[in-house]
Design an enzyme around this catalytic site. Structure first.
Site, short mmCIF file in Angstrom:
data_model
loop_
_atom_site.label_atom_id
_atom_site.label_comp_id
_atom_site.label_asym_id
_atom_site.label_seq_id
_atom_site.Cartn_x
_atom_site.Cartn_y
_atom_site.Cartn_z
N PRO A 11 0.79 -1.22 0.00
CA PRO A 11 0.00 0.00 0.00
C PRO A 11 0.83 1.28 0.00
O PRO A 11 1.86 1.37 0.66
CB PRO A 11 -0.83 -0.11 1.28
CG PRO A 11 -0.14 -1.10 2.13
CD PRO A 11 0.56 -2.02 1.20
N ASN A 12 0.34 2.22 -0.77
CA ASN A 12 0.86 3.58 -0.89
C ASN A 12 2.19 3.69 -1.64
O ASN A 12 2.67 4.79 -1.88
CB ASN A 12 0.98 4.26 0.49
CG ASN A 12 -0.36 4.36 1.16
OD1 ASN A 12 -1.33 4.83 0.58
ND2 ASN A 12 -0.44 3.87 2.38
N ARG A 19 5.01 10.96 -2.02
CA ARG A 19 4.71 10.69 -0.62
C ARG A 19 5.96 10.87 0.25
O ARG A 19 6.94 10.15 0.08
CB ARG A 19 4.19 9.26 -0.47
CG ARG A 19 3.94 8.86 0.94
CD ARG A 19 3.56 7.40 1.04
NE ARG A 19 3.38 7.06 2.44
CZ ARG A 19 3.70 5.90 2.96
NH1 ARG A 19 4.19 4.94 2.21
NH2 ARG A 19 3.52 5.69 4.25
N TYR A 24 11.07 8.71 1.92
CA TYR A 24 11.07 7.68 0.88
C TYR A 24 11.83 8.09 -0.38
O TYR A 24 11.97 7.27 -1.29
CB TYR A 24 9.63 7.30 0.52
CG TYR A 24 8.87 6.78 1.70
CD1 TYR A 24 9.17 5.53 2.26
CD2 TYR A 24 7.86 7.53 2.30
CE1 TYR A 24 8.48 5.05 3.35
CE2 TYR A 24 7.17 7.05 3.39
CZ TYR A 24 7.48 5.82 3.92
OH TYR A 24 6.81 5.34 5.01
N ASN A 76 8.13 -5.53 -0.55
CA ASN A 76 8.00 -4.32 0.25
C ASN A 76 6.51 -4.23 0.56
O ASN A 76 5.72 -3.76 -0.26
CB ASN A 76 8.48 -3.09 -0.50
CG ASN A 76 8.42 -1.84 0.36
OD1 ASN A 76 7.76 -1.81 1.39
ND2 ASN A 76 9.12 -0.80 -0.07
N ALA A 79 2.98 -0.70 5.00
CA ALA A 79 2.45 -0.76 6.36
C ALA A 79 1.96 -2.15 6.75
O ALA A 79 1.89 -2.48 7.93
CB ALA A 79 1.33 0.26 6.53
N GLU A 100 12.48 -9.43 2.40
CA GLU A 100 11.79 -8.20 2.82
C GLU A 100 12.64 -7.00 2.40
O GLU A 100 13.86 -6.99 2.59
CB GLU A 100 11.62 -8.22 4.33
CG GLU A 100 10.97 -6.99 4.90
CD GLU A 100 10.92 -7.01 6.42
OE1 GLU A 100 9.97 -6.45 6.96
OE2 GLU A 100 11.83 -7.59 7.06
N HIS A 102 12.75 -2.57 2.34
CA HIS A 102 12.21 -1.27 2.76
C HIS A 102 13.14 -0.16 2.30
O HIS A 102 14.37 -0.30 2.39
CB HIS A 102 12.05 -1.19 4.28
CG HIS A 102 11.04 -2.13 4.81
ND1 HIS A 102 9.68 -1.96 4.63
CD2 HIS A 102 11.19 -3.29 5.49
CE1 HIS A 102 9.05 -2.97 5.19
NE2 HIS A 102 9.93 -3.80 5.71
N ARG A 109 12.38 4.58 13.04
CA ARG A 109 11.13 5.35 12.92
C ARG A 109 10.23 5.08 14.10
O ARG A 109 10.68 4.64 15.15
CB ARG A 109 10.49 5.03 11.57
CG ARG A 109 11.44 5.42 10.41
CD ARG A 109 10.87 5.24 9.06
NE ARG A 109 9.66 6.03 8.92
CZ ARG A 109 8.71 5.76 8.03
NH1 ARG A 109 8.86 4.74 7.20
NH2 ARG A 109 7.64 6.51 7.94
#
Length: 144
Positions: A11-12, A19, A24, A76, A79, A100, A102, A109
């Site tokens: 998502p996103n 964003r 990012y 990735n 969330a 995974e 990111h 964070r």
């Protein structure tokens, strides 16, 4: 086993470049796809890059990767990384290795980002190197 590496984005991530660029970066998902395509060709791999804001699509695509004999999945999960037991279970249910990925380092964070259900099931995790996280994950996939 094929030479295809699925690159699944949650998502996103369709909003990369717009964003929160301070977190990012300014590269779009298409920019990252281009980098991956170039490197994949050098490594003798093919990329199948996809994005969805829907958890079930990511699960279906991981099952598909297993069914097609993909070499690996770079995931990735956005969330969903921190919330999805379903993605955790999907990773554990397939033999295809999942790495995974990111862009940012979740451990630097907010506290809610420190738990990764994806990472608990994945072969390995690469985070914090911006778009290079994807390239490093592709390098790792090539060596599996």
């Amino acid at each position: 086993m094929s030479n295809i590496v699925y690159v699944l984005n949650g998502p996103n991530l369709n909003l990369l470049g717009l964003r929160e660029p301070e977190i990012y970066g300014t590269q779009t998902l298409d920019d990252i796809a281009g980098l991956l395509e170039d490197r994949a060709q050098e490594l003798g791999l093919e990329i199948d890059m996809r994005q969805s804001n829907h958890e079930g699509h990511l699960i279906d695509w991981m099952h598909e990767a297993q069914g097609t004999g993909a070499k690996a999945v770079l995931l990735n999960a956005g969330a969903y990384t921190h919330t999805s037991v379903a993605l955790h279970d999907a990773i554990k249910s397939i033999r295809t290795p999942v790495i995974e990925v990111h862009l940012s380092n979740p451990h630097t964070r907010e506290a809610f980002r420190h738990t990764s259900y994806v990472g608990m099931a994945a072969k390995g995790s690469i985070a914090g190197f911006g778009a290079n996280s994807y390239l490093l994950a592709l390098e790792a996939a090539a060596r599996l």
